[in-house]
Design a protein around this motif. Structure first.
Motif, PDB file in Angstrom:
ATOM      1  N   GLY A 114      -7.992   7.325  12.820  1.00  0.00           N
ATOM      2  CA  GLY A 114      -9.341   7.154  12.301  1.00  0.00           C
ATOM      3  C   GLY A 114     -10.107   8.461  12.182  1.00  0.00           C
ATOM      4  N   LEU A 115      -9.423   9.572  12.348  1.00  0.00           N
ATOM      5  CA  LEU A 115     -10.073  10.889  12.273  1.00  0.00           C
ATOM      6  C   LEU A 115      -9.895  11.549  10.905  1.00  0.00           C
ATOM      7  N   LEU A 116      -9.595  10.754   9.891  1.00  0.00           N
ATOM      8  CA  LEU A 116      -9.337  11.306   8.579  1.00  0.00           C
ATOM      9  C   LEU A 116     -10.611  11.832   7.933  1.00  0.00           C
ATOM     10  N   LEU A 117     -10.412  12.807   7.079  1.00  0.00           N
ATOM     11  CA  LEU A 117     -11.485  13.388   6.272  1.00  0.00           C
ATOM     12  C   LEU A 117     -11.286  12.939   4.828  1.00  0.00           C
ATOM     13  N   PRO A 118     -12.269  13.132   3.961  1.00  0.00           N
ATOM     14  CA  PRO A 118     -12.117  12.694   2.566  1.00  0.00           C
ATOM     15  C   PRO A 118     -10.888  13.268   1.855  1.00  0.00           C
ATOM     16  N   ASN A 119     -10.432  14.443   2.256  1.00  0.00           N
ATOM     17  CA  ASN A 119      -9.267  15.062   1.608  1.00  0.00           C
ATOM     18  C   ASN A 119      -7.985  14.898   2.430  1.00  0.00           C
ATOM     19  N   SER A 120      -7.999  14.030   3.452  1.00  0.00           N
ATOM     20  CA  SER A 120      -6.815  13.825   4.289  1.00  0.00           C
ATOM     21  C   SER A 120      -5.717  13.100   3.521  1.00  0.00           C
ATOM     22  N   ASP A 121      -4.486  13.309   3.972  1.00  0.00           N
ATOM     23  CA  ASP A 121      -3.362  12.576   3.410  1.00  0.00           C
ATOM     24  C   ASP A 121      -2.982  11.445   4.357  1.00  0.00           C
ATOM     25  N   ILE A 122      -2.054  10.610   3.914  1.00  0.00           N
ATOM     26  CA  ILE A 122      -1.505   9.566   4.774  1.00  0.00           C
ATOM     27  C   ILE A 122      -0.106  10.002   5.171  1.00  0.00           C
ATOM     28  N   ASP A 123       0.148  10.046   6.471  1.00  0.00           N
ATOM     29  CA  ASP A 123       1.456  10.431   7.002  1.00  0.00           C
ATOM     30  C   ASP A 123       2.219   9.176   7.401  1.00  0.00           C
ATOM     31  N   ILE A 124       3.422   9.025   6.854  1.00  0.00           N
ATOM     32  CA  ILE A 124       4.256   7.857   7.110  1.00  0.00           C
ATOM     33  C   ILE A 124       5.616   8.337   7.597  1.00  0.00           C
ATOM     34  N   VAL A 125       6.170   7.628   8.572  1.00  0.00           N
ATOM     35  CA  VAL A 125       7.536   7.896   9.011  1.00  0.00           C
ATOM     36  C   VAL A 125       8.328   6.600   8.848  1.00  0.00           C
ATOM     37  N   ILE A 126       9.543   6.730   8.345  1.00  0.00           N
ATOM     38  CA  ILE A 126      10.459   5.605   8.226  1.00  0.00           C
ATOM     39  C   ILE A 126      11.570   5.828   9.233  1.00  0.00           C
ATOM     40  N   PRO A 156      16.494  -3.131   5.182  1.00  0.00           N
ATOM     41  CA  PRO A 156      15.873  -4.239   5.925  1.00  0.00           C
ATOM     42  C   PRO A 156      15.607  -3.959   7.403  1.00  0.00           C
ATOM     43  N   MET A 157      16.378  -3.113   8.038  1.00  0.00           N
ATOM     44  CA  MET A 157      16.209  -2.860   9.463  1.00  0.00           C
ATOM     45  C   MET A 157      15.275  -1.676   9.751  1.00  0.00           C
ATOM     46  N   ALA A 158      14.797  -1.023   8.717  1.00  0.00           N
ATOM     47  CA  ALA A 158      13.929   0.147   8.911  1.00  0.00           C
ATOM     48  C   ALA A 158      12.553  -0.275   9.429  1.00  0.00           C
ATOM     49  N   VAL A 159      11.923   0.662  10.118  1.00  0.00           N
ATOM     50  CA  VAL A 159      10.552   0.467  10.606  1.00  0.00           C
ATOM     51  C   VAL A 159       9.676   1.516   9.929  1.00  0.00           C
ATOM     52  N   VAL A 160       8.534   1.088   9.435  1.00  0.00           N
ATOM     53  CA  VAL A 160       7.594   1.991   8.768  1.00  0.00           C
ATOM     54  C   VAL A 160       6.364   2.131   9.661  1.00  0.00           C
ATOM     55  N   GLU A 161       6.012   3.360   9.982  1.00  0.00           N
ATOM     56  CA  GLU A 161       4.853   3.622  10.842  1.00  0.00           C
ATOM     57  C   GLU A 161       3.936   4.636  10.173  1.00  0.00           C
ATOM     58  N   ILE A 162       2.649   4.442  10.328  1.00  0.00           N
ATOM     59  CA  ILE A 162       1.645   5.412   9.891  1.00  0.00           C
ATOM     60  C   ILE A 162       1.231   6.204  11.118  1.00  0.00           C
TER      61      ILE A 162
END
Length: 95
Positions: free
Chosen positions: A20-32, A7-13
């Protein structure tokens, strides 16, 4: 899902998806961000599979890497996702 587990965690992309510089084959990077004695990589791996966010065949847990990470392909969108944990010593959640 993350907040149900921690419950106290923060999720950031971050990375190209956020800028907004993603390409069609880009991944999504998430940090918890949160407090753990031991990074809960396997706990999150199990939840991602159980809740059908990822298929086990696409799941890779790099727990011995300098920056431990979970890599998988989202079941619905087929987008590659990388999740890392940033363990903070004195994390204070936003009010």
């Amino acid at each position: 899902m993350v907040h149900n587990l921690w419950p106290m965690a923060v999720v950031e992309i971050f990375g190209s998806f956020r800028t907004g510089l993603l390409l069609p084959n880009s991944d999504i990077d998430i940090v918890i961000i949160g407090l753990w004695e031991k990074l809960p990589l396997r706990t999150l791996e199990s939840e991602l599979i159980a809740r059908r966010f990822a298929e086990s065949r696409t799941m890779h847990v790099l727990d011995m890497a300098q920056v431990p990470i979970i890599k998988f392909v989202d079941c619905e969108t087929k987008i590659k996702v990388d999740i890392s944990f940033n363990m903070q010593v004195a994390y204070i959640p936003p009010s």
